[in-house]
Structure formats: C-alpha cells, structure tokens
Design an enzyme around this catalytic site. Structure first.
Site, PDB file in Angstrom:
ATOM      1  N   GLU A 145       0.844  -1.212   0.000  1.00  0.00           N
ATOM      2  CA  GLU A 145       0.000   0.000   0.000  1.00  0.00           C
ATOM      3  C   GLU A 145       0.870   1.249   0.000  1.00  0.00           C
ATOM      4  OE1 GLU A 145      -2.705   1.673   0.024  1.00  0.00           O
ATOM      5  OE2 GLU A 145      -4.315   0.210  -0.032  1.00  0.00           O
ATOM      6  N   ARG A 179      -7.488   0.406  13.393  1.00  0.00           N
ATOM      7  CA  ARG A 179      -6.162   0.828  12.952  1.00  0.00           C
ATOM      8  C   ARG A 179      -6.332   1.876  11.867  1.00  0.00           C
ATOM      9  NH1 ARG A 179      -5.247  -0.891   7.757  1.00  0.00           N
ATOM     10  NH2 ARG A 179      -5.838  -2.994   7.130  1.00  0.00           N
ATOM     11  N   GLU A 238      -9.656  -5.993   9.829  1.00  0.00           N
ATOM     12  CA  GLU A 238     -10.426  -6.948   9.029  1.00  0.00           C
ATOM     13  C   GLU A 238     -10.205  -8.380   9.530  1.00  0.00           C
ATOM     14  OE1 GLU A 238      -8.373  -5.595   5.510  1.00  0.00           O
ATOM     15  OE2 GLU A 238     -10.262  -5.041   4.585  1.00  0.00           O
ATOM     16  N   ASN A 256      -9.997   5.040   2.744  1.00  0.00           N
ATOM     17  CA  ASN A 256      -9.007   4.665   1.738  1.00  0.00           C
ATOM     18  C   ASN A 256      -8.498   5.863   0.946  1.00  0.00           C
ATOM     19  OD1 ASN A 256      -7.479   2.395   0.989  1.00  0.00           O
ATOM     20  ND2 ASN A 256      -9.310   1.133   1.048  1.00  0.00           N
ATOM     21  N   ASP A 294      -9.939   1.524  -3.960  1.00  0.00           N
ATOM     22  CA  ASP A 294      -8.946   1.479  -2.877  1.00  0.00           C
ATOM     23  C   ASP A 294      -8.102   2.761  -2.917  1.00  0.00           C
ATOM     24  OD1 ASP A 294      -6.990   0.689  -1.020  1.00  0.00           O
ATOM     25  OD2 ASP A 294      -7.245  -1.408  -1.496  1.00  0.00           O
TER      26      ASP A 294
HETATM   27  O1  GCO Z   1      -5.349  -1.739   1.482  1.00  0.00           O
HETATM   28  C1  GCO Z   1      -6.306  -1.282   2.116  1.00  0.00           C
HETATM   29  O2  GCO Z   1      -6.754  -0.202   1.951  1.00  0.00           O
HETATM   30  C2  GCO Z   1      -6.921  -2.175   3.161  1.00  0.00           C
HETATM   31  O3  GCO Z   1      -6.153  -2.094   4.297  1.00  0.00           O
HETATM   32  C3  GCO Z   1      -7.014  -3.576   2.638  1.00  0.00           C
HETATM   33  O4  GCO Z   1      -7.346  -4.450   3.620  1.00  0.00           O
HETATM   34  C4  GCO Z   1      -7.867  -3.771   1.393  1.00  0.00           C
HETATM   35  O5  GCO Z   1      -7.503  -2.887   0.412  1.00  0.00           O
HETATM   36  C5  GCO Z   1      -9.360  -3.765   1.602  1.00  0.00           C
HETATM   37  O6  GCO Z   1      -9.757  -4.953   2.201  1.00  0.00           O
HETATM   38  C6  GCO Z   1     -10.158  -3.603   0.350  1.00  0.00           C
HETATM   39  O7  GCO Z   1     -11.036  -2.583   0.499  1.00  0.00           O
HETATM   40 ZN    ZN Z   2      -6.006   1.119   0.582  1.00  0.00          ZN
END
Ligand code: GCO
Ligand code: ZN
Length: 315
Positions: free
Chosen positions: A42, A125, A145, A178, A228
């Site tokens: 990420e 978190r 999650e 996100n 995302d």
């Molecule tokens: O990367 C992120 O933003 C979250 O932490 C991930 O867990 C996944 O992308 C999410 O499950 C999809 O929405």
């Molecule tokens: Zn993300």
C-alpha cells in the site's frame, strides 16, 4: 515507542512536476519491477531525492524503500500494522502505525509517536493516508479486518495531523477509509470509503484544512470491484486502484466518466502513485493476502510492485 516532545513538523510538499500527460500517449507497458510478496502492499510514494519508491506492507508491519537505480530494497519493521507513509520536510518519514501518527527515522529505524487517535476503539487501525498541499497528514481509520473487506462496519473516522502536531477529526461512520488526494488548484479534496463503492469530492479550504459539501463523483461498476488507493494526474483526472478488479481506472471527476482502464496481471491492486523521471511513470501496489493457492499459482507476482509506462509513438 518514545513520545515526541519538540520537533517541528512540516511535511514536504507533494506537488507534481511535469508529468507527461497520459492522454497524449498511445500505448502502455506494464512491468513487475519488484517481486516483494507483500501481504498487503500500500501507500506508494515517490521520493525524488533518492530516486526511490516508498511503500508499506500493512500486516507485515514494514515500511519499504526501493531504489529504482540500484534495485535494492531497504525495510524497516515497526511494532504495529503500518498503513501509509509520507515524506517529512526535515528528513525521514511520517507513517500511520496502528492508531498512531509516527515520525520514522530511517537511519536508526526508530519511530516516535506524534499523536494517537481512536483510543477507545481497540480493534481499530489507521488505513490509507496522504499529505495535503499545506503539509497536513490526512489519514482515516477502520476496524481491523477478519478477511479482506470483512470487518465491523462504520467504525472508522477521517483525521488529519497538522504541522503543530494537533489532530482534527472530520467525520466518523467510515467503513474502510481509503484513497485520497487534492485537485491541482487545491480547492477539492477527493476521498474513498471503499465499501461505499464511490469516489467522493469535498470543497477544500487549504488555509484551514476544512472540508465541506460532500458529493459522489464516480460510482464503481460491478467488475471494477472495490475502490482502494487513488492519485491525481496533472490534468486533474483521478487514478483509482480497484481491489479485486486487477486494474487502475482513470476518471474525470467533472463529468463522472471513466476515461481509461489499465489492467494488471494481479487481482488485488491496492494503490497507485506517479514517480520516476518527470513523474512520467505510475507505480502500483497490490496484495497477496486473500488469494487462495490457485490464485497464487496464477498470479505469481501478487504482492509485487508494478510500473506502468506510457509510450509515445514517434513516427
Ligand atoms: O489496502 C487497504 O486499503 C486495506 O487495508 C485492505 O485491507 C484492502 O484494500 C481492503 O480490504 C479492500 O477494500
Ligand atoms: Zn487502501
């Protein structure tokens, strides 16, 4: 972790330079530049000074720095899931670690806590975060999650850490906080709460950091799956990584139309940023977690770092 007592905090501006316009380009090349096997890669961030890409692997609790010239990776492990990283003007980085904003010293690998959020929500978190054009670090939270996109809903909030280290909360009731970015004129803030399947916009006041007038600028289509991470290009168009959709899409936030789809050879694309020479390349992160053994066989590069380049056809 130590408590931070003095350091003034002004994050480096993220203004883009002369990104070559994707619209003027004709064909693309996609390459996996690093087989990192991230559980959940990420927050890609280009660091011009070192020709490097920073990114995190959230559940692995790692901040990574990939040198695009030497192809070497350095990794710093922190003590909780690390969901985003940003450059700090005074050197080093800031990161969202667990529910804390932390300053990260790359040399001695130490993390200093700058502020903590969601103290009463033990299962929360931070998730994605990014610095605004005035040096505020915006980041939102979510419940942890149990499986990708499976979590207790409406537990998250959106916050920002100001350069003087105080934190402001914008709103709560977020499912999965996100992608985020700002328009080129700094007047609009774009934001994604993944489970709303929408890319939203707010009016933005750069002076105060206040947001208002939330509206949707794009609703994802079924095959695009879950929105995302996100970034913006010099033409003010949004690039959104589609988790489970194996693609990044380019959107016009003014017309609400999708302009381009770039498919990647991995399903769990999580985020994207511009980088490289003149910011002419796009880097895309993705996840390995959530793929079954068949998926892992079919997508051996899952969890790697991908580079997208636009080739101009010269006749
Ligand atoms: O990367 C992120 O933003 C979250 O932490 C991930 O867990 C996944 O992308 C999410 O499950 C999809 O929405
Ligand atoms: Zn993300």
């Amino acid at each position: 972790m130590l408590e931070c007592c003095f350091c003034s905090l002004f994050y480096r501006n993220f203004e883009k330079k002369t990104l070559v316009s994707p619209m003027t380009m004709s064909s693309i090349k996609i390459e996996c530049v690093l087989r990192e096997n991230c559980h959940c890669g990420e927050s890609p961030v280009w660091e011009e000074a070192s020709n490097s890409l920073l990114f995190v692997d959230i559940p692995a609790k790692k901040v990574c720095r990939w040198d695009s010239l030497s192809k070497q990776v350095q990794r710093v492990t922190v003590d909780a899931p690390v969901s985003s990283v940003a450059l700090r003007q005074s050197g080093g980085y800031v990161a969202t670690v667990g529910t804390k904003f932390c300053a990260l010293n790359w040399e001695d690998q130490s993390a200093v806590v700058l502020a903590t959020v969601d103290k009463e929500k033990k299962n929360n978190r931070f998730n994605d975060g990014k610095v605004d054009p005035a040096g505020r670090y915006f980041a939102g939270t979510m419940a942890e999650e149990t499986a990708p996109a499976v979590l207790e809903r409406r537990q998250g909030s959106l916050y920002s850490l100001f350069p003087d280290h105080h934190v402001e909360k914008y709103f709560d009731q977020v499912d999965i906080s996100n992608g985020l970015d700002w328009s080129m004129d700094h007047k609009i803030f774009y934001y994604i709460d993944s489970l709303s399947y929408s890319v939203d916009a707010f009016d933005y006041d750069l002076q105060t950091g206040k947001i208002s007038n939330r509206r949707s600028v794009y609703k994802l289509e079924k095959e695009e799956q879950i929105p995302d991470g996100m970034c913006i290009d010099v033409e003010g168009k949004l690039w959104v990584a589609c988790y489970n959709g194996g693609r990044v899409i380019r959107l016009d936030p003014e017309t609400g139309k999708r302009l381009q789809t770039v498919k990647l050879p991995v399903d769990k694309t999580t985020s994207c940023c511009f980088g490289g020479k003149d910011y002419s390349e796009m880097y895309v992160t993705c996840a390995r977690d959530g793929l079954d053994s068949k998926g892992l066989l079919q997508q051996p590069e899952a969890g790697g770092i991908f580079k997208v380049i636009w080739l101009s056809l010269i006749f």
